[in-house]
Design an enzyme around this catalytic site. Structure first.
Site, PDB file in Angstrom:
ATOM      1  N   TYR A 112     -30.732 -13.686   7.603  1.00 30.87           N
ATOM      2  CA  TYR A 112     -31.929 -12.899   7.304  1.00 30.87           C
ATOM      3  C   TYR A 112     -31.637 -11.447   7.649  1.00 30.87           C
ATOM      4  CZ  TYR A 112     -36.738 -12.226   6.024  1.00 30.87           C
ATOM      5  OH  TYR A 112     -37.867 -11.810   5.369  1.00 30.87           O
ATOM      6  N   ARG A 165     -40.912  -4.527  -3.347  1.00 31.85           N
ATOM      7  CA  ARG A 165     -40.653  -3.753  -2.120  1.00 31.85           C
ATOM      8  C   ARG A 165     -39.843  -4.623  -1.163  1.00 31.85           C
ATOM      9  NH1 ARG A 165     -41.819  -2.901   2.805  1.00 31.85           N
ATOM     10  NH2 ARG A 165     -43.078  -4.801   2.904  1.00 31.85           N
ATOM     11  N   LYS A 183     -36.431 -16.643   4.172  1.00 35.10           N
ATOM     12  CA  LYS A 183     -37.646 -16.876   4.953  1.00 35.10           C
ATOM     13  C   LYS A 183     -37.855 -18.365   5.183  1.00 35.10           C
ATOM     14  CE  LYS A 183     -40.770 -13.687   6.214  1.00 35.10           C
ATOM     15  NZ  LYS A 183     -40.487 -12.306   6.612  1.00 35.10           N
ATOM     16  N   GLU A 255     -44.719 -12.232  -0.011  1.00 33.00           N
ATOM     17  CA  GLU A 255     -43.628 -11.547   0.674  1.00 33.00           C
ATOM     18  C   GLU A 255     -43.101 -10.381  -0.162  1.00 33.00           C
ATOM     19  OE1 GLU A 255     -41.197 -10.878   3.884  1.00 33.00           O
ATOM     20  OE2 GLU A 255     -42.690 -12.464   3.729  1.00 33.00           O
ATOM     21  N   ASP A 256     -43.069  -9.196   0.437  1.00 28.97           N
ATOM     22  CA  ASP A 256     -42.440  -8.008  -0.147  1.00 28.97           C
ATOM     23  C   ASP A 256     -43.012  -7.620  -1.513  1.00 28.97           C
ATOM     24  OD1 ASP A 256     -40.985  -7.718   2.106  1.00 28.97           O
ATOM     25  OD2 ASP A 256     -39.058  -8.296   1.275  1.00 28.97           O
ATOM     26  N   ASP A 278     -47.001 -11.989   5.076  1.00 30.03           N
ATOM     27  CA  ASP A 278     -46.247 -11.783   6.312  1.00 30.03           C
ATOM     28  C   ASP A 278     -46.014 -10.307   6.601  1.00 30.03           C
ATOM     29  OD1 ASP A 278     -44.720 -12.863   8.576  1.00 30.03           O
ATOM     30  OD2 ASP A 278     -42.987 -12.016   7.549  1.00 30.03           O
ATOM     31  N   ASP A 279     -45.835  -9.497   5.561  1.00 28.95           N
ATOM     32  CA  ASP A 279     -45.610  -8.066   5.770  1.00 28.95           C
ATOM     33  C   ASP A 279     -46.824  -7.401   6.411  1.00 28.95           C
ATOM     34  OD1 ASP A 279     -43.028  -8.026   4.372  1.00 28.95           O
ATOM     35  OD2 ASP A 279     -44.241  -8.474   2.618  1.00 28.95           O
ATOM     36  N   ASN A 421     -36.893  -1.989   8.954  1.00 31.38           N
ATOM     37  CA  ASN A 421     -35.674  -2.712   8.602  1.00 31.38           C
ATOM     38  C   ASN A 421     -35.101  -2.139   7.308  1.00 31.38           C
ATOM     39  OD1 ASN A 421     -35.152  -4.855  10.505  1.00 31.38           O
ATOM     40  ND2 ASN A 421     -37.056  -5.795   9.830  1.00 31.38           N
TER      41      ASN A 421
END
Length: 584
Positions: A112, A165, A183, A255-256, A278-279, A421
């Site tokens: 990850y 993203r 993930k 996610e993203d 989650d973001d 990150n």
């Protein structure tokens, strides 16, 4: 590495569960769910048509794990290591999770963040075997048939991205599939969620990344990203297709996605489906947990902090909203809590009347301008005098030495969170934070940093504010409880559960999070606490309610030990199958 191996090995037919299968011969070896490599027992080889298809040696999983680690040591490139490890997953699923669980602290940065970002950017160039489900904008009207193509019938957790993203790398289109795959690997490795219950999904609506549109190895649609109503219709169709096949309580983690869509979809779907982002929410929980840990060290309640964010996107807003919930729990009104939080983005400080557009989600943290409006983030620190700065901008080293020194002059124990990150995008390094504050800061980062030794001999172990502390445990609890909707209060509870697992010794070392080596224990404990919370607050719908929640959770975690593939063999009473003696 021998010290990490499980030194007690038991014959598989005695120690393992029996897995009922229909395949025989070569297909068993080609299926990563059933393949054991050289660890098939003699009885399995003879009865399942494998004898002669493998060398005669019968290995233990320990030896297989040792071979892996020795091969990994020969590799120097993180991307090379990633390809090797993920190749194990494609061939032998049980072994993959065994080695990941045995050395999670060292291997997680490879499978990850930060290495997964590099792997995503090179996805088309290192492609070996497809993983997950790919749904494109051209599939509108047929999404259910695509979902029906997935071979597993009991999916309980879906992680979906549209690739807009990806980490701090921007729009990667279908190259972003590495994120849902990684993930869900952590769902299993950290919380014991069965891998066959997990489904990674990439929604392909194009990409605005010109370099990818010119890349002959790109694997998605060669078109600009669709931002029309058709995009929304596709997401609606996807959500319905997943829940129609797998049930309304199927967990769907976003996610993203781009900032605007992330908040929009969270607000749109959270009361209709079992979903979280989650973001936004995972990042919020892990950041709040770090602040609650800092509160223990400096004996300053969170309600007395003034917090300045670098960045005002989904991560910043998610963290800010959860901090507000915590402050309200500590006695402030919602408005009082919001006034303690400021945000600085690429256009400057979020203040009323500024020329740059302010999103509706940012309005609660948009305040009247101070007498002197700052031009730079350093100016904002000196004018607002925050006790905490949190970086989530993904724009690199913007916590400059002058910013860090300013925080040290304003606060006896400054709180500095550089959460962006991958590592190259972090706002500062751990060494910079500890050195420039003379070891007085409480530091956490989104990417891993090693221990820092100061000139006076003191050693600090920086905490990594990684979402992996939160989302596996929350997901396990939600799945086991048949939860239908996930409120922000669940993440507040998870943050408190995470902080409670820190020892005084770890706090003294500078840690704001438990060691990553303990992530499995941490995740299970969070799952237990969240399970208790869900049942106590009428958000759990699996009945009957288990009396012992800890036992209930622990008994339902997946294990990486090999199952026996032999059929059950047992005796019948001889009298039951013998015909009676017939006498004339």
């Amino acid at each position: 590495m021998l010290s990490r191996l499980r030194v007690v090995s038991t014959t598989c037919t005695l120690a393992c569960r029996h897995l009922h299968i229909k395949e025989k011969g070569k297909p068993l070896m080609l299926n990563p769910r059933t393949n054991k490599g050289m660890a098939f027992t003699l009885q399995e080889r003879q009865m399942l048509g494998l004898q002669g298809l493998l060398p005669p040696k019968i290995e233990t999983q320990d030896i297989q794990a040792l071979r892996f680690h020795r091969n990994l040591k020969k590799m120097t490139s993180p991307l090379e290591k990633y390809i090797y490890i993920m190749g194990i997953q494609e061939r032998n699923e049980k072994l993959f999770y065994r080695i990941l669980q045995d050395d999670i602290e060292s291997l997680m940065p490879i499978v990850y963040t930060p290495t997964v970002g590099l792997a995503c950017s090179q996805y088309g160039h290192i492609f070996r075997r497809p993983k997950g489900l790919f749904i494109s904008i051209s599939d509108r009207g047929h999404v259910r048939s695509i979902v029906d193509n997935w071979p597993e019938n009991h999916v309980k957790a879906v992680v979906v991205t549209d690739g807009e993203r990806i980490l701090g790398l921007g729009d990667l289109g279908v190259y972003g599939m590495g994120i849902p795959v990684g993930k869900l690997c952590l769902y299993t490795a950290c919380a014991g969620i069965r891998p066959d219950r997990c489904l990674p999904v990439c929604i392909d609506v194009g990409t605005d990344n010109i370099a990818l549109l010119k890349d002959p190895f790109y694997m998605g649609l060669y078109q600009k990203r669709d931002r029309t109503q058709q995009y929304d219709d596709l997401i609606d169709e996807f959500m319905k297709a997943i829940t129609d096949r797998y049930g309304r309580n199927t967990l769907i983690q976003f996610e993203d996605f781009g900032n605007h869509n992330a908040f929009r979809f969270l607000r749109k779907y959270r009361e209709k489906y079992c979903t979280f982002n989650d973001d936004i929410q995972g990042t919020a929980a892990v950041a709040l947990a770090g602040l609650l840990a800092a509160q223990k060290v400096i004996s300053k309640p969170i309600s007395e902090h003034k917090i300045l964010f670098l960045g005002a996107g989904e991560a910043a807003l998610g963290i800010a909203n959860l901090i507000v919930m915590s402050m309200v729990e500590n006695g402030l009104s919602e408005q009082e809590a919001q006034k303690k939080i400021w945000m600085f983005d690429k256009y400057g400080l979020l203040v009323k009347g500024r020329k740059a557009k302010i999103d509706s989600y940012q309005e609660p943290f948009t305040h009247s301008a101070p007498e002197s409006i700052p031009d730079t983030f350093e100016d904002a620190v000196n004018i607002l005098k925050p006790s905490t700065i949190i970086g989530v901008a993904g724009a690199g080293r913007l916590f400059t030495p002058d910013v860090i020194r300013a925080m040290a002059s304003i606060n006896e124990r400054p709180v500095i969170f550089a959460l962006s990150n991958p590592t190259a995008q972090a706002e500062c390094t751990a060494e910079e934070a500890y050195t420039l504050t003379e070891g007085r800061c409480l530091f956490a980062s989104g990417s891993p940093f090693g221990p820092v030794k100061l000139t006076d001999g003191r050693v600090f172990t920086p905490g990594q504010g990684n979402n992996v502390y939160i989302f596996p445990g929350v997901a396990l609890a939600v799945i086991l409880c048949n939860t239908r909707h996930i409120s922000d209060s669940v993440f507040l509870e998870a943050a408190k559960a995470l902080t409670s697992q820190l020892t005084d010794e770890e706090l003294a070392q500078g840690r704001l999070y438990p060691p990553l080596a303990n992530i499995q224990e941490v995740s299970i404990n969070i799952a237990i606490k969240v399970t208790e919370y869900l049942y106590a607050n009428k958000m759990a719908f699996r009945y009957p309610e288990p009396e012992d929640k800890a036992k209930y959770v622990k008994e339902r975690t997946w294990r990486s030990e090999y199952d026996s593939l032999l059929p059950d063999v047992y005796e019948w009473p001889e009298s039951a199958s013998s015909p009676p003696v017939i006498t004339e």
